[in-house]
Design an enzyme around this catalytic site. Structure first.
Site, PDB file in Angstrom:
ATOM      1  N   VAL A  11       0.836  -1.204   0.000  1.00  0.00           N
ATOM      2  CA  VAL A  11       0.000   0.000   0.000  1.00  0.00           C
ATOM      3  C   VAL A  11       0.873   1.257   0.000  1.00  0.00           C
ATOM      4  CG1 VAL A  11      -1.663   1.326   1.375  1.00  0.00           C
ATOM      5  CG2 VAL A  11      -2.002  -1.117   1.036  1.00  0.00           C
ATOM      6  N   ASP A  30      11.006   3.996   5.257  1.00  0.00           N
ATOM      7  CA  ASP A  30      10.962   2.610   5.735  1.00  0.00           C
ATOM      8  C   ASP A  30      12.151   2.387   6.653  1.00  0.00           C
ATOM      9  OD1 ASP A  30       9.201   0.105   4.476  1.00  0.00           O
ATOM     10  OD2 ASP A  30      10.979  -0.495   5.606  1.00  0.00           O
ATOM     11  N   LYS A  35      15.792  -2.724   1.844  1.00  0.00           N
ATOM     12  CA  LYS A  35      14.717  -2.341   0.931  1.00  0.00           C
ATOM     13  C   LYS A  35      14.957  -0.924   0.405  1.00  0.00           C
ATOM     14  CE  LYS A  35      10.027  -3.386   1.400  1.00  0.00           C
ATOM     15  NZ  LYS A  35       8.730  -3.171   2.050  1.00  0.00           N
ATOM     16  N   LEU A 152      -7.124  -0.548  -2.873  1.00  0.00           N
ATOM     17  CA  LEU A 152      -6.438  -1.176  -4.003  1.00  0.00           C
ATOM     18  C   LEU A 152      -6.299  -2.674  -3.810  1.00  0.00           C
ATOM     19  CD1 LEU A 152      -3.301  -1.878  -3.065  1.00  0.00           C
ATOM     20  CD2 LEU A 152      -3.019   0.575  -3.419  1.00  0.00           C
ATOM     21  N   PHE A 268     -16.644 -11.018  -7.345  1.00  0.00           N
ATOM     22  CA  PHE A 268     -16.391 -11.732  -6.084  1.00  0.00           C
ATOM     23  C   PHE A 268     -17.393 -12.855  -5.838  1.00  0.00           C
ATOM     24  CE2 PHE A 268     -12.714  -9.893  -4.068  1.00  0.00           C
ATOM     25  CZ  PHE A 268     -12.442  -8.905  -4.993  1.00  0.00           C
ATOM     26  N   LEU A 269     -17.841 -13.431  -6.933  1.00  0.00           N
ATOM     27  CA  LEU A 269     -18.709 -14.609  -6.828  1.00  0.00           C
ATOM     28  C   LEU A 269     -18.052 -15.777  -7.555  1.00  0.00           C
ATOM     29  CD1 LEU A 269     -22.472 -13.612  -7.314  1.00  0.00           C
ATOM     30  CD2 LEU A 269     -21.295 -14.260  -5.217  1.00  0.00           C
ATOM     31  N   CYS A 279      -4.989  -9.536   3.355  1.00  0.00           N
ATOM     32  CA  CYS A 279      -6.072  -8.653   3.802  1.00  0.00           C
ATOM     33  C   CYS A 279      -7.309  -9.387   4.303  1.00  0.00           C
ATOM     34  CB  CYS A 279      -6.453  -7.706   2.672  1.00  0.00           C
ATOM     35  SG  CYS A 279      -5.053  -6.761   2.075  1.00  0.00           S
ATOM     36  N   LYS A 282      -7.094 -11.607   7.573  1.00  0.00           N
ATOM     37  CA  LYS A 282      -6.763 -10.753   8.722  1.00  0.00           C
ATOM     38  C   LYS A 282      -7.921  -9.800   9.044  1.00  0.00           C
ATOM     39  CE  LYS A 282      -3.957  -7.173   7.590  1.00  0.00           C
ATOM     40  NZ  LYS A 282      -4.462  -5.837   7.815  1.00  0.00           N
TER      41      LYS A 282
HETATM   42  C1  UGA Z   1      -8.518  -6.997  -1.165  1.00  0.00           C
HETATM   43  C2  UGA Z   1      -9.679  -6.078  -1.601  1.00  0.00           C
HETATM   44  O1  UGA Z   1     -10.245  -6.585  -2.807  1.00  0.00           O
HETATM   45  C3  UGA Z   1      -9.181  -4.642  -1.829  1.00  0.00           C
HETATM   46  O2  UGA Z   1     -10.286  -3.801  -2.148  1.00  0.00           O
HETATM   47  C4  UGA Z   1      -8.530  -4.144  -0.534  1.00  0.00           C
HETATM   48  O3  UGA Z   1      -8.000  -2.846  -0.704  1.00  0.00           O
HETATM   49  C5  UGA Z   1      -7.396  -5.086  -0.160  1.00  0.00           C
HETATM   50  O4  UGA Z   1      -7.913  -6.422   0.023  1.00  0.00           O
HETATM   51  C6  UGA Z   1      -6.790  -4.571   1.119  1.00  0.00           C
HETATM   52  O5  UGA Z   1      -7.493  -4.543   2.128  1.00  0.00           O
HETATM   53  O6  UGA Z   1      -5.651  -4.075   1.100  1.00  0.00           O
HETATM   54  P1  UGA Z   1      -6.510  -8.250  -2.394  1.00  0.00           P
HETATM   55  O7  UGA Z   1      -6.232  -8.881  -1.064  1.00  0.00           O
HETATM   56  O8  UGA Z   1      -5.384  -7.674  -3.186  1.00  0.00           O
HETATM   57  O9  UGA Z   1      -7.576  -7.065  -2.231  1.00  0.00           O
HETATM   58  O10 UGA Z   1      -7.167  -9.377  -3.310  1.00  0.00           O
HETATM   59  P2  UGA Z   1      -8.607  -9.706  -3.910  1.00  0.00           P
HETATM   60  O11 UGA Z   1      -8.580  -9.493  -5.361  1.00  0.00           O
HETATM   61  O12 UGA Z   1      -9.675  -9.058  -3.157  1.00  0.00           O
HETATM   62  O13 UGA Z   1      -8.672 -11.291  -3.617  1.00  0.00           O
HETATM   63  C7  UGA Z   1      -8.652 -11.792  -2.298  1.00  0.00           C
HETATM   64  C8  UGA Z   1      -8.783 -13.297  -2.313  1.00  0.00           C
HETATM   65  O14 UGA Z   1     -10.104 -13.681  -2.692  1.00  0.00           O
HETATM   66  C9  UGA Z   1      -7.851 -14.021  -3.287  1.00  0.00           C
HETATM   67  O15 UGA Z   1      -7.342 -15.177  -2.672  1.00  0.00           O
HETATM   68  C10 UGA Z   1      -8.752 -14.352  -4.450  1.00  0.00           C
HETATM   69  O16 UGA Z   1      -8.303 -15.464  -5.198  1.00  0.00           O
HETATM   70  C11 UGA Z   1     -10.052 -14.644  -3.732  1.00  0.00           C
HETATM   71  N1  UGA Z   1     -11.264 -14.474  -4.570  1.00  0.00           N
HETATM   72  C12 UGA Z   1     -11.581 -13.255  -5.090  1.00  0.00           C
HETATM   73  C13 UGA Z   1     -12.094 -15.567  -4.809  1.00  0.00           C
HETATM   74  O17 UGA Z   1     -11.822 -16.694  -4.342  1.00  0.00           O
HETATM   75  N2  UGA Z   1     -13.229 -15.380  -5.550  1.00  0.00           N
HETATM   76  C14 UGA Z   1     -13.556 -14.178  -6.060  1.00  0.00           C
HETATM   77  O18 UGA Z   1     -14.619 -14.084  -6.739  1.00  0.00           O
HETATM   78  C15 UGA Z   1     -12.726 -13.088  -5.839  1.00  0.00           C
END
Ligand code: UGA
Length: 469
Positions: A11, A30, A35, A152, A268-269, A279, A282
């Site tokens: 981030v 940092d 790094k 993001l 997200f389905l 994220c 946690k």
């Molecule tokens: C997530 C959120 O989508 C961001 O909006 C948020 O800013 C971020 O956490 C954060 O809090 O910093 P991220 O962890 O990068 O982002 O990844 P995602 O794309 O959300 O995927 C999360 C997990 O869900 C992955 O393991 C992905 O494979 C899984 N997923 C996602 C599914 O199993 N099915 C889906 O339909 C979508």
């Protein structure tokens, strides 16, 4: 404006690079010397599209690096805190890094500053920050604390930042709210989108970036509630996928039907092996803890977590069902990152599945386009690392797809069939259509969809127990 970003993880580094891209002078802080040196040499420590370009474009001009919070604070009027908030045993977020940074900031105040929470933090953190800074800083120093959560996603972080759905500004004073508006002005006014050298838009450009003004507490809750809701959608569809399997329906068809209701939406389905990453696991746990401390029962979140964990065991059960016994089997694995497009293996369901197969004495040969290094740090020499997908499949009793990398959705199936010992693919991400797999001559097991049995050998071998060799 002069901006300090403290913490150069996913981030922090992306935010720093993007603020420089918006025309601000940014110092990224940092405490990891190595790094910092790598960044100063022009290296990009994470796999993120467009980030190398932005770091290159602004390094030494509008973007600098420092190990000193004090110097960065003195040189800046806005300070973003983007340090880690890892989970404690209890599920609560560990805020000790945030607190330590707040004290350092407090010692270095020299005139009005806006201190912004960018890390994901529980509700009330802004109150604590105010208190800690007020108690630590010299009398009469002026400051405000604002919550400006980041939404993001890894893999598309730069475009998510520069082309956001919404910007949430949780400010409790008019003065700090105006400062944050200045920070994001090129996005809010649209002037960034007219620049010839802008990072290209990911899709159609929305008319205007939506800004949502809230109290700091509401902004903190927006972040936790958003992540928990998205995680809930994933667990919901995974539970639906399990019902689909039981009644021989197809979860992809169900998803299409459900998702086309605008109130539900298809994002997200996607059914699979469950969510991972730094994220969702946690944040769902931390939000549950926040609710508990507020004496609110939020048992829905317990179920979201339980379904997610069960998904991995269900996948292992599929592997066992396809291979009969696991001990001594050679298994090809495609994908180690927690999702496609990133090198991040934190809380990766793929790693958890690999560990479980290792515990059951399988031999694993794995390939990931970006996460091999990260995986090696965790798995060491307990698995073999392949140079590409076909090498991972070579001589394997089955091939598992564990991460949704685009390249895994476009494999040469004929070639795979030739190199695999048995023509079996077990896809934890539903990357292939049943039609494609029907004609491939492979046995195909996926999530929430009927199994495509191999017409000849695999099934016969499986039935005769030959696969158990
Ligand atoms: C997530 C959120 O989508 C961001 O909006 C948020 O800013 C971020 O956490 C954060 O809090 O910093 P991220 O962890 O990068 O982002 O990844 P995602 O794309 O959300 O995927 C999360 C997990 O869900 C992955 O393991 C992905 O494979 C899984 N997923 C996602 C599914 O199993 N099915 C889906 O339909 C979508």
């Amino acid at each position: 404006m002069h901006i300090a970003v403290i913490g150069s993880g996913y981030v922090g580094l992306v935010a720093a690079a993007c603020f420089a891209e918006l025309g601000h002078t940014v110092v990224c802080v940092d405490n990891d010397e190595q790094k910092l040196e790598a960044l100063q040499r022009g290296e990009t420590p994470i796999h993120e599209v467009y980030l190398p370009e932005l770091l290159q474009r602004h390094r030494g001009l509008r973007l600098s690096y420092s190990g000193s919070v004090a110097e960065a604070v003195r040189a800046s009027s806005v300070i973003f805190i983007a340090v880690g908030t890892p989970p404690l045993e209890s599920g609560d977020a560990d805020l000790s890094y945030v607190e330590a940074v707040a004290r350092e900031i407090a010692f270095s105040l020299n005139g009005y500053k806006v201190i912004v929470e960018k890390s994901t933090v529980p509700v009330y953190t802004s109150e604590w920050l105010k208190r800690v800074i007020r108690l630590t800083c010299p009398e009469n120093e002026e400051f405000d604390v604002v919550s400006n959560p980041e939404f993001l996603r890894e893999g598309t972080a730069v475009t998510d930042f520069l082309y956001p759905d919404r910007i949430v500004i949780g400010a409790d004073s008019e003065r700090s709210r105006e400062v944050l508006e200045q920070v994001y002005l090129p996005l809010l006014s649209g002037s960034y989108y007219e620049q010839a050298h802008r990072i290209p838009e990911p899709g159609e450009l929305a008319d205007r970036v939506k800004v949502i003004y809230t109290s700091a507490k509401s902004a903190e809750l927006i972040k936790h509630a958003s992540n928990a809701f998205l995680a809930m959608k994933i667990s919901f569809i995974n539970a639906v996928a399990n019902v689909c399997e039981a009644v021989e329906a197809d979860v992809e068809e169900v998803r299409r039907g459900m998702g086309s209701d605008a109130r539900i939406g298809s994002a997200f389905l996607r059914a699979g092996i469950g969510y991972g990453g730094s994220c969702f696991p946690k944040d769902v746990a931390a939000f549950r803890s926040v609710a508990e401390q507020a004496r609110c029962s939020f048992r829905l979140l317990d179920e979201v977590i339980a379904i997610n964990e069960e998904q991995r065991s269900r996948f292992i059960a599929k592997v066992r069902e396809a291979l009969w016994t696991l001990k001594g089997k050679r298994v090809g694995v495609l994908g180690l990152a927690f999702k496609g497009g990133t090198d991040d293996v934190r809380e990766s369901p793929a790693i958890a599945i690999v560990k479980s197969l290792l515990a059951q004495q399988c031999a694993i040969q794995a390939y990931d386009p970006a996460a091999m290094k990260g995986a090696r740090n965790i798995l060491g020499d307990s698995i073999a690392y392949a140079g590409d997908a076909y090498e991972a499949a070579q001589g394997a009793d089955a091939l598992l797809i564990l991460t949704d990398w685009e390249e895994f959705a476009a494999l040469d199936l004929e070639r795979l069939k030739q190199v695999l010992r048995y023509p079996i693919i077990i896809d934890g991400r539903n990357l292939y259509s049943l039609e494609t797999m029907q004609s491939s001559g492979l046995m195909y097991v996926s999530m929430g969809r009927p199994v495509i049995q191999h017409p000849s050998s695999a099934t016969r071998k499986l039935k005769s127990g030959e696969l158990a060799k």
